[in-house]
Enzyme design. Structure first.
Site, PDB file in Angstrom:
ATOM      1  N   ASP A 210       6.646   2.452  -1.027  1.00  0.00           N
ATOM      2  CA  ASP A 210       6.414   3.479  -0.348  1.00  0.00           C
ATOM      3  C   ASP A 210       6.700   4.029   0.715  1.00  0.00           C
ATOM      4  OD1 ASP A 210       3.125   3.280   1.379  1.00  0.00           O
ATOM      5  OD2 ASP A 210       4.721   1.594   2.519  1.00  0.00           O
TER       6      ASP A 210
ATOM      7  N   ASP B  60       5.988   5.748   4.610  1.00  0.00           N
ATOM      8  CA  ASP B  60       5.890   4.941   5.629  1.00  0.00           C
ATOM      9  C   ASP B  60       5.945   3.588   6.632  1.00  0.00           C
ATOM     10  OD1 ASP B  60       4.705   7.756   7.479  1.00  0.00           O
ATOM     11  OD2 ASP B  60       3.788   7.735   6.087  1.00  0.00           O
TER      12      ASP B  60
ATOM     13  N   ASP C 236       4.675  -2.554   2.480  1.00  0.00           N
ATOM     14  CA  ASP C 236       4.764  -3.269   4.142  1.00  0.00           C
ATOM     15  C   ASP C 236       3.250  -3.609   3.865  1.00  0.00           C
ATOM     16  OD1 ASP C 236       4.336  -0.313   4.488  1.00  0.00           O
ATOM     17  OD2 ASP C 236       4.842  -0.633   6.237  1.00  0.00           O
TER      18      ASP C 236
END
Length: 230
Positions: A14, A16, A176
């Protein structure tokens, strides 16, 4: 052709909150957008809990904190404004998380290749990673606009792996949020989450196969998880 223990492996990240702490620039662009509507600005620590589903959702969530909902047409207009605010200075305050470069070096030394699977737009993802001198590390950068169904749909994850030249059965997701975990799980791949990301419910509660407190843990965790998925 790569050689090494992970020569056939693809590590998918991922963006961000996982590779890059983008919240400072996202909050800047979000607040400039909310200013257009005269809405209260959002604090940095709050934005970290709102990120993960793209710009449109970020604006919806940011305005929702003030009890405001926009029509679909106005939301589209504001999303376009946000994109322009953001791209104008995309990496002004964003920083790569500590240890990322060393972790990529370690994994590359084992033969692994890398991909990005993000709900950010592809063009913005590439622009950001280029600005931070990371883009060349990835064999594929696949944003939400590049697939029919974005994360948490597993097809987004599958697309990132295959476009990087890998196979899903020898891949690993590093993210996240719950969307990252769901995408990998749906594709049948193991997943690790970073403890320092933008999860709004606690990274330890996401049900990942591993929780990373620092990037120095990624190479050994990748070796362990991929060994269990030969």
């Amino acid at each position: 052709m790569s050689s090494g223990e992970l020569a056939d492996a693809t590590i998918v990240f991922d963006l961000d909150g996982t590779l890059v702490d983008t919240a400072p620039d996202l909050v800047r662009a979000l607040n400039e957008t909310l200013d257009l509507e005269g809405l209260p600005r959002v604090k940095l620590d709050v934005v970290r809990t709102l990120v993960g589903q793209g710009a449109r959702a970020l604006i919806e969530r940011g305005a929702g904190l003030s009890g405001v909902n926009f029509s679909a047409e106005r939301l589209s207009q504001l999303t376009s404004a946000f994109i322009e605010f953001y791209r104008a200075d995309i990496a002004r305050d964003s920083v790569v998380f500590e240890g990322v470069a060393d972790a990529l070096d370690a994994l590359a030394g084992l033969g692994a290749k890398f991909a990005v699977c993000t709900n950010k737009r592809t063009d913005l993802s590439v622009q950001l990673l280029e600005a931070l001198d990371l883009a060349q590390r990835f064999s594929a950068i696949v944003g939400a606009d590049a697939v029919t169904d974005r994360k948490p749909h597993p097809d987004h994850y599958r697309a990132a792996v295959t476009r990087a030249g890998g196979v899903v059965r020898r891949s690993l997701m590093v993210g996240d949020t719950a969307a990252d975990v769901a995408a990998a799980r749906g594709a049948g791949a193991p997943v690790a989450v970073v403890a320092f990301g933008y999860s709004d419910g606690g990274a330890e509660k996401l049900g990942a196969d591993a929780l990373l407190h620092r990037y120095s843990e990624l190479a050994p965790v990748s070796r362990r998880l991929l060994a269990a998925h030969p």
